[in-house]
Design an enzyme around this catalytic site. Structure first.
Site, PDB file in Angstrom:
ATOM      1  N   ASP A 264       0.839  -1.122   0.012  1.00 35.16           N
ATOM      2  CA  ASP A 264       0.053  -0.080   0.083  1.00 35.16           C
ATOM      3  C   ASP A 264       0.950   1.304   0.104  1.00 35.16           C
ATOM      4  O   ASP A 264       2.104   1.231   0.044  1.00 35.16           O
ATOM      5  CB  ASP A 264      -0.950  -0.089   1.075  1.00 35.16           C
ATOM      6  CG  ASP A 264      -2.414   0.876   0.792  1.00 35.16           C
ATOM      7  OD1 ASP A 264      -1.967   1.736  -0.199  1.00 35.16           O
ATOM      8  OD2 ASP A 264      -3.110   0.565   1.379  1.00 35.16           O
TER       9      ASP A 264
HETATM   10  C1  NOJ Z   1      -4.304   3.666   0.054  1.00 30.95           C
HETATM   11  C2  NOJ Z   1      -5.481   2.904   0.119  1.00 30.95           C
HETATM   12  O1  NOJ Z   1      -5.362   2.438   1.348  1.00 30.95           O
HETATM   13  C3  NOJ Z   1      -5.507   1.752  -0.965  1.00 30.95           C
HETATM   14  O2  NOJ Z   1      -6.618   1.183  -0.725  1.00 30.95           O
HETATM   15  C4  NOJ Z   1      -5.328   2.476  -2.013  1.00 30.95           C
HETATM   16  O3  NOJ Z   1      -5.456   1.477  -3.365  1.00 30.95           O
HETATM   17  C5  NOJ Z   1      -4.023   3.269  -2.321  1.00 30.95           C
HETATM   18  N1  NOJ Z   1      -3.809   4.225  -1.335  1.00 30.95           N
HETATM   19  C6  NOJ Z   1      -3.723   3.630  -3.747  1.00 30.95           C
HETATM   20  O4  NOJ Z   1      -4.531   4.972  -3.942  1.00 30.95           O
END
Ligand code: NOJ
Length: 721
Positions: A264
């Site tokens: 993430d």
């Molecule tokens: C953080 C989020 O937790 C995740 O779900 C997302 O895909 C990413 N950012 C990318 O935007």
């Protein structure tokens, strides 16, 4: 691994290979773009090497076909190796045409619909140059304070798994034209964040993890999902991104997942903040050891993998494997042959928000809505003389839901517009109050009351703002703000015909609303066509058929509250729910039961369940039984019903939940029509993770329930012998 991707790999220097593992926002490697760029985390200083930045393998979150083409061309012009880039994006509940939030889609209990909606999103996104979506999010959730419950399908491992499968199939199809790769997230147990606070500690036993939290990710993997994203949280003290046990042992070795694993946003580096890595170098080492392929938005790999290799801590083979997995995905997407894939600005204009897509989004919203209460007010008659439309959510497009991707507020149909599409000038509007959760301003109430007094009925749109759920949007108070109750109470003084339409990204603790409002229709956050769907439901063009997949508590103090809990040694009996029975597992001041249980939802018609039968009283290991029940539409409307199968394992070597959802089927019945719905029960469905962490079905008694929600009582029994 194909010969072709191996040949590409062979041409890369070590530095270039390492850079292929990095993922940055598109504007990072194309700074001249200066286009709106979606940032969903700390904008860390990546300090990538300018000579290598065009060897970065993938990028995220930049919206629009023309922008994608520009980024693509600029990248390829500047890249030495010219390996086509792949653009990834959070396509969560639709791309340009938004459908309801995922918690709502789950409430449809309709796998086919979930698949169709994801297919629509894939088509719109692929025309904008998106090749991978960071979805589905299948984190099991039990705490409505957590803002991200809106992205999840709820509290049940089986239902989450079914929705995960359907969604993956919808996005990926056969990976042909318009299909995009899905990325299941957040592995693992992100939904168990303590106190419902985003990114917070997760502490679950391995058995609980396997029993409740892991099954939905596994279903996505079994359905062929191409990517997996690790979670921000720790599991058993180790951040998921560097959690070898989770990623290497379980995901790769046990489940056989050989696709791309991505971190993430800046999570590799955040291992340092967690206190799990001393520095970026150790952070890179831990992630590589866990077999993480892509590092999103931090640069620990870029800065330190080479050094780690020189020190003999990791091998070039590890790096090669990760690069190959990314190249293989690119090949599978067809990006190596045609790096534009389906990006097409002209077609995008025609397809996105097309009549067909709006119709499907509307169907999604209609089938997801849940009728929580109805004292006979709904459906409203189209012959009504006048309707007072009141409330902070009545005349705004900000009801399509958080994670809007390419969706826009001004392209969303408001409830005002939706009602006027049916009733024209008979609809009069007043805001009544402001939406802010901390607003105490009552100055708009008088005007709303005069309107209510002079109309035949009132449609009162209450609830949350769409930005009160989603990432980083958690709430410690999940009741409606006092000002909304004041508005309702005052309106009821002048007009009793009030239907509340609720907009929310989470279950709310609305016992007070349930006590006072004559009818409550929960639209969740319904997407682009929310206003039209609301109107169709309110006026009976469509009969509500959604059922909640996350328990609604009476008050926050009951949370976490979920239907598939254990009994305890001192349970409070349901018949004593409202009595004080000391020395039972209970509260002094409130009942144990929720406001609305899992699987609950009303209809304008009524359904009668009867004749629950089992094809046998015993079942041998490896055999099957058939459970069936008759369902009759005894009301006045043709309508859909989500029929639910629950099983209880009465005694196990580890205690078993009071009920577990094991099957569901959405049927449609004409007035007076009766149908027998049957479910197969097999040994696999009876298995669970025992003390030795073995997945087994244990001999003994099982109870079978078929009913309209998780409170259903009628059951049959059989013995597994
Ligand atoms: C953080 C989020 O937790 C995740 O779900 C997302 O895909 C990413 N950012 C990318 O935007």
């Amino acid at each position: 691994m194909s010969q072709r991707t191996k040949e590409i790999l062979a041409k890369l220097t070590l530095d270039e290979k390492i850079y292929h593992l990095e993922q940055v926002t598109t504007a990072t490697f194309v700074p001249s773009l200066k286009k709106p760029n979606v940032v969903t985390g700390p904008d860390s200083a990546l300090k990538l090497d300018e000579n290598l930045v065009f060897e970065v393998g993938t990028s995220l979150n930049l919206i629009g076909a023309e922008t994608m083409i520009e980024a693509h061309d600029y990248y390829l012009k500047n890249s030495k190796n010219k390996i086509p880039p792949v653009f990834m994006q959070d396509v969560i509940h639709g791309h340009r045409t938004l459908y309801p939030i995922n918690l709502a889609v789950a409430a449809s209990f309709n796998r086919e619909l979930a698949k169709e909606l994801a297919g629509m999103a894939a088509k719109e996104a692929s025309l904008d140059g998106v090749s991978v979506t960071f979805a589905p999010m299948v984190d099991l959730v039990r705490d409505p304070r957590w803002g991200r419950v809106m992205e999840s399908s709820g509290e049940d491992p089986y239902l989450n798994g079914e929705m995960a499968k359907a969604t993956v199939q919808g996005y990926q199809g056969d990976m042909g034209k318009y299909n995009i790769a899905a990325c299941v997230k957040h592995f693992a147990a992100y939904g168990a964040a303590e106190a419902g606070r985003d990114y917070n500690t997760v502490d679950v036993s391995e058995r609980t993890l396997r029993e409740y939290y892991l099954p939905a990710y596994k279903s996505a993997v079994d359905a062929g999902v191409k990517m997996v994203m690790t979670a921000f949280n720790i599991v058993d003290g180790v951040p998921c991104v560097g959690n070898k046990h989770l990623v290497k042992d379980i995901l790769r070795d046990e489940w056989g997942f050989d696709g791309v694993v991505i971190s993430d946003y800046s999570a590799v580096e955040e291992q340092i903040v967690h206190g799990a890595a001393e520095d970026r170098k150790e952070a890179a080492y831990l992630a590589m050891e866990a077999t993480l392929d892509i590092e999103m938005m931090s640069s620990c790999y870029a800065k330190h993998l080479k050094e780690l290799m020189a020190e003999g801590k990791i091998t070039e083979e590890q790096i090669d494997k990760a690069v190959l997995r990314i190249l293989d995905l690119k090949e599978e997407l067809g990006a190596l042959d045609n790096s534009y894939r389906t990006v097409n600005p002209e077609e995008a204009k025609k397809i996105q928000l097309s009549k067909e897509h709006r119709a499907l989004a509307r169907k999604g919203a209609e089938e997801s809505a849940v009728l929580l209460k109805n004292d006979g007010i709904l459906p409203l008659s189209k012959d009504v003389g006048s309707v007072a439309l009141i409330g902070p959510n009545a005349n705004t497009g900000a009801i399509h839901g958080s994670w809007q991707c390419g969706g826009k507020i001004d392209e969303t149909v408001t409830v005002y517009e939706g009602l006027r599409n049916i009733l024209g000038d008979k609809v009069k509007y007043a805001p009544g109050c402001y939406i802010e959760y901390n607003s105490e301003d009552t100055s708009l109430i008088d005007e709303a009351c005069s309107l209510a007094e002079n109309c035949d009925c009132v449609v009162l749109c209450l609830g949350e703002h769409q930005d009160y759920s989603g990432e980083g949007n958690c709430r410690a108070n999940i009741d409606l703000p006092e000002v909304q109750y004041k508005l309702l109470d005052r309106i009821l003084e002048v007009n009793k015909n009030v239907a509340v339409v609720l907009f929310t990204g989470r279950p709310l603790a609305i016992e007070r609303l349930d006590k006072t409002a004559p009818a409550i229709l929960n639209m969740w956050m319904p997407g682009t066509e929310g206003g039209n769907a609301s109107a169709n439901l309110l006026f009976g063009n469509v009969v509500p058929s959604g059922k909640i997949t996350m328990t609604f508590p009476r008050v926050l103090g009951q949370c976490p509250i979920y239907y598939n809990h254990y009994t305890t040694g001192r349970p409070k009996l349901p018949e004593d729910d409202y009595n004080r029975v000391r020395f039972t597992s209970s509260y002094l001041d409130i009942p144990n039961s929720p406001l609305y249980p899992f699987g609950y939802g009303l209809s304008y018609t009524s359904f009668e369940y009867s004749d629950l039968t089992l094809s046998g009283e015993t079942m041998k290991a490896g055999d099957k039984l058939i459970a069936s029940a008759k369902i009759k539409n005894t009301g006045k409307y043709k309508a859909k019903e989500a029929v639910q199968l629950y099983i209880r394992d009465v005694k196990g070597s580890c205690v078993r939940p009071v009920k577990e959802l094991k099957g569901f089927e959405k049927i449609e019945l004409d007035v007076g029509e009766e149908r027998t719905v049957s479910f197969e029960i097999n040994e696999e469905m009876l298995k669970y993770w025992n003390k030795e962490l073995k997945f087994v079905a244990e001999k003994g008694e099982f109870e079978v329930f078929i009913g309209k929600d998780s409170n259903c009582q009628a059951f049959a029994k059989f013995n597994l012998i």
